[in-house]
Design a protein around this motif. Structure first.
Motif, PDB file in Angstrom:
ATOM      1  N   ALA A  81       1.072  11.582   4.002  1.00 17.68           N
ATOM      2  CA  ALA A  81       2.038  12.347   4.495  1.00 17.68           C
ATOM      3  C   ALA A  81       2.120  13.892   4.755  1.00 17.68           C
ATOM      4  O   ALA A  81       2.204  14.471   5.722  1.00 17.68           O
ATOM      5  CB  ALA A  81       3.298  12.071   3.869  1.00 17.68           C
ATOM      6  N   LYS A  82       1.550  14.592   3.515  1.00 15.57           N
ATOM      7  CA  LYS A  82       1.303  15.845   3.659  1.00 15.57           C
ATOM      8  C   LYS A  82       0.266  16.361   4.600  1.00 15.57           C
ATOM      9  O   LYS A  82       0.754  17.524   5.454  1.00 15.57           O
ATOM     10  CB  LYS A  82       0.757  16.491   2.233  1.00 15.57           C
ATOM     11  CG  LYS A  82       1.978  16.907   1.290  1.00 15.57           C
ATOM     12  CD  LYS A  82       2.301  18.222   1.478  1.00 15.57           C
ATOM     13  CE  LYS A  82       3.498  18.775   0.565  1.00 15.57           C
ATOM     14  NZ  LYS A  82       4.576  18.071   0.387  1.00 15.57           N
ATOM     15  N   GLY A 127       1.328  10.365  -1.437  1.00 12.46           N
ATOM     16  CA  GLY A 127       2.017  11.386  -0.659  1.00 12.46           C
ATOM     17  C   GLY A 127       1.030  12.329   0.000  1.00 12.46           C
ATOM     18  O   GLY A 127       1.501  13.035   0.652  1.00 12.46           O
ATOM     19  N   GLU A 144      -1.871   6.956   0.633  1.00 17.29           N
ATOM     20  CA  GLU A 144      -0.620   7.303   1.099  1.00 17.29           C
ATOM     21  C   GLU A 144       0.490   7.054   0.016  1.00 17.29           C
ATOM     22  O   GLU A 144       1.491   8.060  -0.042  1.00 17.29           O
ATOM     23  CB  GLU A 144      -0.081   5.533   1.857  1.00 17.29           C
ATOM     24  CG  GLU A 144      -0.284   5.744   3.298  1.00 17.29           C
ATOM     25  CD  GLU A 144      -0.634   4.617   3.942  1.00 17.29           C
ATOM     26  OE1 GLU A 144       0.046   3.658   3.578  1.00 17.29           O
ATOM     27  OE2 GLU A 144      -1.401   4.685   5.167  1.00 17.29           O
ATOM     28  N   LYS A 145       0.144   6.424  -1.246  1.00 12.67           N
ATOM     29  CA  LYS A 145       1.137   6.437  -2.352  1.00 12.67           C
ATOM     30  C   LYS A 145       1.084   7.915  -3.087  1.00 12.67           C
ATOM     31  O   LYS A 145       2.336   8.150  -3.427  1.00 12.67           O
ATOM     32  CB  LYS A 145       0.582   5.499  -3.361  1.00 12.67           C
ATOM     33  CG  LYS A 145       0.811   3.833  -2.906  1.00 12.67           C
ATOM     34  CD  LYS A 145       2.019   3.086  -3.720  1.00 12.67           C
ATOM     35  CE  LYS A 145       2.144   1.805  -3.186  1.00 12.67           C
ATOM     36  NZ  LYS A 145       1.240   0.872  -3.260  1.00 12.67           N
TER      37      LYS A 145
END
Lengths: 180, 170
Positions: free
Chosen positions: B65-66, B62, B59-60
């Motif tokens: 999200a991608k 990214g 998560e950190k």
């Protein structure tokens, strides 16, 4: 799981080197802390449900349900010898009740017995039943929601039941269609 | 939904009464079972910790999200909310891992509302397919399981789409 872990770990950590190298370690620590918190919550939940399932097991409720399941097992697996039928019904009834500790050994025994007689269709049916999960009472989910202060933790009962019944039905249907 | 909140208490009361009738000591049996919670948590802790560390990095960085952004057109079309995509992807592989993801969803969105309920139904109605294939068939020599594994994945996926739909209705 090892492949997934390696890919995600290496990719994420590499990206972090470019955007935020200071926080690789703190992200790992955060993960560890979350695991400790979750474990505490789960210890409470499991203490309740393993207590309940120990009582259920001792009263023999699951063998009663196993007897009720006998016609369904005859329908799904055809004629089986007594031992196989017993293990199958024990596995399925324990899975229905969410008694994983009882279900797994019985499932392993049933799989072994079926494979000895090279009953591939039976093996596949057992696999579909076990892997599409037919639990009636999603006890862990309900308890976990209660721990997170849900207003109505058991309101997922019906949707879960419909959804799990659907996956099992579709699974058995597809198996019928794709085996000669 | 009052009816469903009394199911569990009623079941528990009946069980204790029934065990007393059958002359099984409910207190001793319960305590014996409750004690098994500790070894159980001990046995899954390593996986909870590893998965949570992995998801934290995921998560950190990214990356999560991608990935979700990339498959959003597909999941959107099927009616699966992007917030629960990680749960859907992880569930067939890891029970404790997906439990960790589920509790993450609760701490972020609370335990009520569409997203958490939908996640609950998906978690509660599916099984760790690859775990079952490894454990149940550990002593079976010939493992021609590709067909049933694919069938299981497909039917679980269909019920996932169904779960996302039904949670809008009830």
């Amino acid at each position: 799981m090892n492949l997934i872990f390696t890919v995600i770990f290496v990719l994420s950590a590499t990206i972090m080197i470019f955007i935020d190298p200071e926080n690789v370690l703190s992200a790992l620590n955060d993960g560890g802390r979350k695991a400790v918190e979750l474990s505490l919550a789960l210890t409470a939940i499991y203490a309740v449900w393993s207590g309940v399932s120990a009582v259920a097991e001792k009263t023999g409720v699951n063998s009663k349900i196993a007897k009720l399941l006998s016609p369904a097992i005859k329908f799904l697996f055809g004629k089986q010898d007594e031992q196989t039928e017993k293990q199958l019904s024990l596995n399925i009834s324990a899975n229905l009740l969410g008694l994983g500790g009882v279900a797994t050994p019985a499932g392993i025994n049933a799989a072994e017995l079926l494979s000895k007689r090279e009953d591939e269709k039976g093996l596949h049916t057992l696999f579909i039943l076990a892997s599409t999960s037919i639990q009636i009472l999603p006890s862990t989910v309900i308890s976990l929601r209660a721990q997170f202060a849900s207003a109505s933790p058991s309101d997922i009962f019906l949707p879960t039941l419909f959804s799990t019944a659907l996956s099992t039905a579709v699974g058995l249907l597809l198996l019928r269609v794709f085996s000669k | 939904m009052k009816f469903f909140s009394i199911i569990i208490p009623v079941l528990l009361i009946s069980l204790v009464i029934y065990s007393a009738i059958k002359k099984i000591k409910p207190y001793d049996a319960f305590a014996e079972g409750a004690g098994k919670a500790i070894p159980l948590v001990f046995s899954i802790f390593p996986y909870l910790a590893t998965i949570l560390m992995m998801t934290e990095l995921f998560e950190k960085s990214g990356l999560s999200a991608k990935l979700i952004e990339t498959i959003t057109p597909v999941t959107d079309f099927l009616g699966i909310p992007p917030e629960i995509t990680p749960l859907v992807l992880l569930k067939p592989f890891s029970g404790s891992g997906s439990l960790a993801v589920l509790s993450g969803i609760y701490s972020e969105y609370g335990a009520d509302g569409y997203i958490p309920r939908c996640a609950s139904v998906i978690f509660g109605s599916s099984e760790t397919i690859f775990y079952v294939s490894a454990v149940y068939f550990a002593r079976v020599k010939e493992k021609r399981l590709i067909k049933p594994i694919i069938i299981s994945l497909v039917s679980t996926f269909i019920s996932t789409i169904f779960a996302c739909f039904i949670c809008r209705v009830i």
